[in-house]
Design a protein around this motif. Structure first.
Motif, PDB file in Angstrom:
ATOM      1  N   ALA A  44      -1.438  -2.233 -13.293  1.00 44.68           N
ATOM      2  CA  ALA A  44      -2.184  -2.956 -14.320  1.00 44.68           C
ATOM      3  C   ALA A  44      -1.531  -4.315 -14.577  1.00 44.68           C
ATOM      4  O   ALA A  44      -2.217  -5.329 -14.718  1.00 44.68           O
ATOM      5  CB  ALA A  44      -2.259  -2.134 -15.602  1.00 44.68           C
ATOM      6  N   GLU A  45      -0.216  -4.324 -14.598  1.00 43.53           N
ATOM      7  CA  GLU A  45       0.505  -5.568 -14.872  1.00 43.53           C
ATOM      8  C   GLU A  45       0.312  -6.593 -13.764  1.00 43.53           C
ATOM      9  O   GLU A  45       0.119  -7.780 -14.030  1.00 43.53           O
ATOM     10  CB  GLU A  45       1.999  -5.282 -15.082  1.00 43.53           C
ATOM     11  CG  GLU A  45       2.314  -4.487 -16.329  1.00 43.53           C
ATOM     12  CD  GLU A  45       2.073  -2.969 -16.184  1.00 43.53           C
ATOM     13  OE1 GLU A  45       1.769  -2.480 -15.062  1.00 43.53           O
ATOM     14  OE2 GLU A  45       2.171  -2.273 -17.207  1.00 43.53           O
ATOM     15  N   MET A  78      -5.869   6.647  -8.479  1.00 40.50           N
ATOM     16  CA  MET A  78      -4.611   6.395  -9.169  1.00 40.50           C
ATOM     17  C   MET A  78      -3.497   7.158  -8.462  1.00 40.50           C
ATOM     18  O   MET A  78      -3.645   8.336  -8.140  1.00 40.50           O
ATOM     19  CB  MET A  78      -4.674   6.815 -10.637  1.00 40.50           C
ATOM     20  CG  MET A  78      -3.442   6.373 -11.408  1.00 40.50           C
ATOM     21  SD  MET A  78      -3.629   6.426 -13.206  1.00 40.50           S
ATOM     22  CE  MET A  78      -3.739   8.155 -13.498  1.00 40.50           C
ATOM     23  N   VAL A  79      -2.389   6.461  -8.213  1.00 43.78           N
ATOM     24  CA  VAL A  79      -1.213   7.050  -7.574  1.00 43.78           C
ATOM     25  C   VAL A  79      -0.057   6.905  -8.554  1.00 43.78           C
ATOM     26  O   VAL A  79       0.387   5.792  -8.834  1.00 43.78           O
ATOM     27  CB  VAL A  79      -0.866   6.333  -6.244  1.00 43.78           C
ATOM     28  CG1 VAL A  79       0.372   6.953  -5.602  1.00 43.78           C
ATOM     29  CG2 VAL A  79      -2.052   6.342  -5.298  1.00 43.78           C
ATOM     30  N   THR A  80       0.409   8.025  -9.082  1.00 45.97           N
ATOM     31  CA  THR A  80       1.508   8.000 -10.043  1.00 45.97           C
ATOM     32  C   THR A  80       2.802   8.265  -9.297  1.00 45.97           C
ATOM     33  O   THR A  80       2.973   9.330  -8.697  1.00 45.97           O
ATOM     34  CB  THR A  80       1.297   9.057 -11.142  1.00 45.97           C
ATOM     35  OG1 THR A  80       0.028   8.819 -11.757  1.00 45.97           O
ATOM     36  CG2 THR A  80       2.393   8.992 -12.190  1.00 45.97           C
ATOM     37  N   ARG A  85       5.179   4.664 -14.031  1.00 42.66           N
ATOM     38  CA  ARG A  85       4.650   3.729 -13.037  1.00 42.66           C
ATOM     39  C   ARG A  85       3.478   4.344 -12.280  1.00 42.66           C
ATOM     40  O   ARG A  85       3.635   5.324 -11.563  1.00 42.66           O
ATOM     41  CB  ARG A  85       5.742   3.337 -12.057  1.00 42.66           C
ATOM     42  CG  ARG A  85       5.354   2.202 -11.150  1.00 42.66           C
ATOM     43  CD  ARG A  85       6.619   1.461 -10.738  1.00 42.66           C
ATOM     44  NE  ARG A  85       6.330   0.309  -9.938  1.00 42.66           N
ATOM     45  CZ  ARG A  85       6.309  -0.929 -10.398  1.00 42.66           C
ATOM     46  NH1 ARG A  85       6.566  -1.165 -11.654  1.00 42.66           N
ATOM     47  NH2 ARG A  85       6.064  -1.936  -9.607  1.00 42.66           N
ATOM     48  N   ALA A  86       2.323   3.714 -12.439  1.00 42.87           N
ATOM     49  CA  ALA A  86       1.123   4.146 -11.720  1.00 42.87           C
ATOM     50  C   ALA A  86       0.537   2.949 -10.978  1.00 42.87           C
ATOM     51  O   ALA A  86       0.558   1.822 -11.473  1.00 42.87           O
ATOM     52  CB  ALA A  86       0.091   4.718 -12.683  1.00 42.87           C
ATOM     53  N   TYR A  87       0.041   3.225  -9.796  1.00 50.81           N
ATOM     54  CA  TYR A  87      -0.645   2.230  -8.986  1.00 50.81           C
ATOM     55  C   TYR A  87      -2.107   2.621  -8.882  1.00 50.81           C
ATOM     56  O   TYR A  87      -2.459   3.793  -8.996  1.00 50.81           O
ATOM     57  CB  TYR A  87      -0.049   2.183  -7.568  1.00 50.81           C
ATOM     58  CG  TYR A  87       1.327   1.599  -7.514  1.00 50.81           C
ATOM     59  CD1 TYR A  87       1.533   0.278  -7.155  1.00 50.81           C
ATOM     60  CD2 TYR A  87       2.440   2.373  -7.822  1.00 50.81           C
ATOM     61  CE1 TYR A  87       2.814  -0.262  -7.106  1.00 50.81           C
ATOM     62  CE2 TYR A  87       3.719   1.846  -7.775  1.00 50.81           C
ATOM     63  CZ  TYR A  87       3.897   0.529  -7.419  1.00 50.81           C
ATOM     64  OH  TYR A  87       5.158   0.004  -7.378  1.00 50.81           O
ATOM     65  N   HIS A  96      -1.670   9.233   2.472  1.00 46.22           N
ATOM     66  CA  HIS A  96      -0.489   9.440   1.642  1.00 46.22           C
ATOM     67  C   HIS A  96       0.232   8.099   1.499  1.00 46.22           C
ATOM     68  O   HIS A  96      -0.285   7.069   1.938  1.00 46.22           O
ATOM     69  CB  HIS A  96       0.399  10.514   2.274  1.00 46.22           C
ATOM     70  CG  HIS A  96      -0.348  11.797   2.512  1.00 46.22           C
ATOM     71  ND1 HIS A  96      -0.684  12.654   1.498  1.00 46.22           N
ATOM     72  CD2 HIS A  96      -0.858  12.343   3.649  1.00 46.22           C
ATOM     73  CE1 HIS A  96      -1.349  13.680   1.989  1.00 46.22           C
ATOM     74  NE2 HIS A  96      -1.478  13.514   3.294  1.00 46.22           N
ATOM     75  N   HIS A  97       1.437   8.123   0.912  1.00 46.38           N
ATOM     76  CA  HIS A  97       2.113   6.852   0.633  1.00 46.38           C
ATOM     77  C   HIS A  97       3.615   6.893   0.878  1.00 46.38           C
ATOM     78  O   HIS A  97       4.267   7.902   0.630  1.00 46.38           O
ATOM     79  CB  HIS A  97       1.888   6.451  -0.839  1.00 46.38           C
ATOM     80  CG  HIS A  97       0.477   6.133  -1.125  1.00 46.38           C
ATOM     81  ND1 HIS A  97      -0.395   7.060  -1.642  1.00 46.38           N
ATOM     82  CD2 HIS A  97      -0.241   4.992  -0.941  1.00 46.38           C
ATOM     83  CE1 HIS A  97      -1.584   6.500  -1.774  1.00 46.38           C
ATOM     84  NE2 HIS A  97      -1.517   5.257  -1.359  1.00 46.38           N
ATOM     85  N   PHE A  98       4.130   5.755   1.346  1.00 52.69           N
ATOM     86  CA  PHE A  98       5.551   5.434   1.287  1.00 52.69           C
ATOM     87  C   PHE A  98       5.743   4.667  -0.011  1.00 52.69           C
ATOM     88  O   PHE A  98       4.941   3.785  -0.347  1.00 52.69           O
ATOM     89  CB  PHE A  98       5.983   4.508   2.433  1.00 52.69           C
ATOM     90  CG  PHE A  98       6.151   5.167   3.764  1.00 52.69           C
ATOM     91  CD1 PHE A  98       7.071   6.196   3.939  1.00 52.69           C
ATOM     92  CD2 PHE A  98       5.407   4.734   4.850  1.00 52.69           C
ATOM     93  CE1 PHE A  98       7.237   6.784   5.180  1.00 52.69           C
ATOM     94  CE2 PHE A  98       5.571   5.320   6.088  1.00 52.69           C
ATOM     95  CZ  PHE A  98       6.482   6.346   6.255  1.00 52.69           C
ATOM     96  N   TYR A  99       6.825   4.968  -0.727  1.00 52.80           N
ATOM     97  CA  TYR A  99       7.158   4.225  -1.944  1.00 52.80           C
ATOM     98  C   TYR A  99       8.577   3.704  -1.792  1.00 52.80           C
ATOM     99  O   TYR A  99       9.522   4.473  -1.634  1.00 52.80           O
ATOM    100  CB  TYR A  99       7.056   5.119  -3.179  1.00 52.80           C
ATOM    101  CG  TYR A  99       7.497   4.439  -4.452  1.00 52.80           C
ATOM    102  CD1 TYR A  99       6.793   3.352  -4.958  1.00 52.80           C
ATOM    103  CD2 TYR A  99       8.618   4.874  -5.150  1.00 52.80           C
ATOM    104  CE1 TYR A  99       7.204   2.715  -6.124  1.00 52.80           C
ATOM    105  CE2 TYR A  99       9.024   4.247  -6.317  1.00 52.80           C
ATOM    106  CZ  TYR A  99       8.320   3.167  -6.795  1.00 52.80           C
ATOM    107  OH  TYR A  99       8.724   2.544  -7.945  1.00 52.80           O
ATOM    108  N   TYR A 100       8.728   2.385  -1.795  1.00 51.41           N
ATOM    109  CA  TYR A 100      10.030   1.744  -1.703  1.00 51.41           C
ATOM    110  C   TYR A 100      10.623   1.669  -3.112  1.00 51.41           C
ATOM    111  O   TYR A 100      10.137   0.896  -3.949  1.00 51.41           O
ATOM    112  CB  TYR A 100       9.905   0.340  -1.108  1.00 51.41           C
ATOM    113  CG  TYR A 100       9.503   0.350   0.352  1.00 51.41           C
ATOM    114  CD1 TYR A 100      10.455   0.189   1.349  1.00 51.41           C
ATOM    115  CD2 TYR A 100       8.178   0.535   0.734  1.00 51.41           C
ATOM    116  CE1 TYR A 100      10.100   0.198   2.697  1.00 51.41           C
ATOM    117  CE2 TYR A 100       7.809   0.547   2.069  1.00 51.41           C
ATOM    118  CZ  TYR A 100       8.766   0.381   3.044  1.00 51.41           C
ATOM    119  OH  TYR A 100       8.403   0.404   4.366  1.00 51.41           O
ATOM    120  N   GLU A 101      11.634   2.472  -3.364  1.00 49.25           N
ATOM    121  CA  GLU A 101      12.159   2.587  -4.726  1.00 49.25           C
ATOM    122  C   GLU A 101      12.768   1.292  -5.250  1.00 49.25           C
ATOM    123  O   GLU A 101      12.656   1.006  -6.435  1.00 49.25           O
ATOM    124  CB  GLU A 101      13.173   3.735  -4.796  1.00 49.25           C
ATOM    125  CG  GLU A 101      12.481   5.072  -4.641  1.00 49.25           C
ATOM    126  CD  GLU A 101      13.383   6.253  -4.897  1.00 49.25           C
ATOM    127  OE1 GLU A 101      14.589   6.196  -4.573  1.00 49.25           O
ATOM    128  OE2 GLU A 101      12.865   7.244  -5.435  1.00 49.25           O
TER     129      GLU A 101
END
Length: 139
Positions: A44-45, A78-80, A85-87, A96-101
């Motif tokens: 959202a930001e 929505m991907v939480t 933090r939600a995308y 599916h997703h990779f998430y870079y921390e």
């Protein structure tokens, strides 16, 4: 009387109408930003910032409301990634997703690259709608 839609918003207006949403100015602006550049992940930001950079005058609350309305209408997923933090994903296909921390970047993983060997049975009265896998990455 039919509302006149600016040419740059016509595709967004059609997408909103097809999803059963009214074509408000705020929804048109956000839909045009979200859906005019192919698949992407936004918070959202980040969407609020992008809209402001394009001269749109929207509140962050309006952006959140529109994102949730688009999700409920089936335009977004929505991907939480954690409690704070939600995308919002424009790619509605199974994936599916990779998430870079460290950076917070989210990238798609094709569904065929992930195999879930076994799932528990859903509780009585419920069914499994989908399985979301988030692979968290460190660098």
């Amino acid at each position: 009387m039919t509302k006149v839609i600016e040419p740059r918003f016509r595709a967004a207006a059609e997408q909103l109408r097809a999803a059963g949403l009214r074509t408000t100015r705020q929804r048109l602006v956000l839909a045009e930003i979200l859906f005019s550049r192919g698949n992407r992940h936004v918070t959202a930001e980040s969407l609020f910032t992008e809209a402001a950079e394009r001269g749109a005058r929207l509140s962050l609350a309006t952006v959140y409301n529109c994102l949730h309305q688009f999700t409920a209408a089936g335009l977004l997923r929505m991907v939480t990634v954690d409690a704070g933090r939600a995308y919002f994903d424009t790619n509605l296909s199974a994936h599916h997703h990779f998430y870079y921390e460290r950076t917070g970047e989210l990238r798609d993983i094709p569904e065929t690259e992930v195999a879930v060997a076994r799932l528990p049975s859903a509780p009585d009265g419920a069914r499994i709608a989908r399985v979301d896998v988030i692979v968290r990455l460190e660098d």
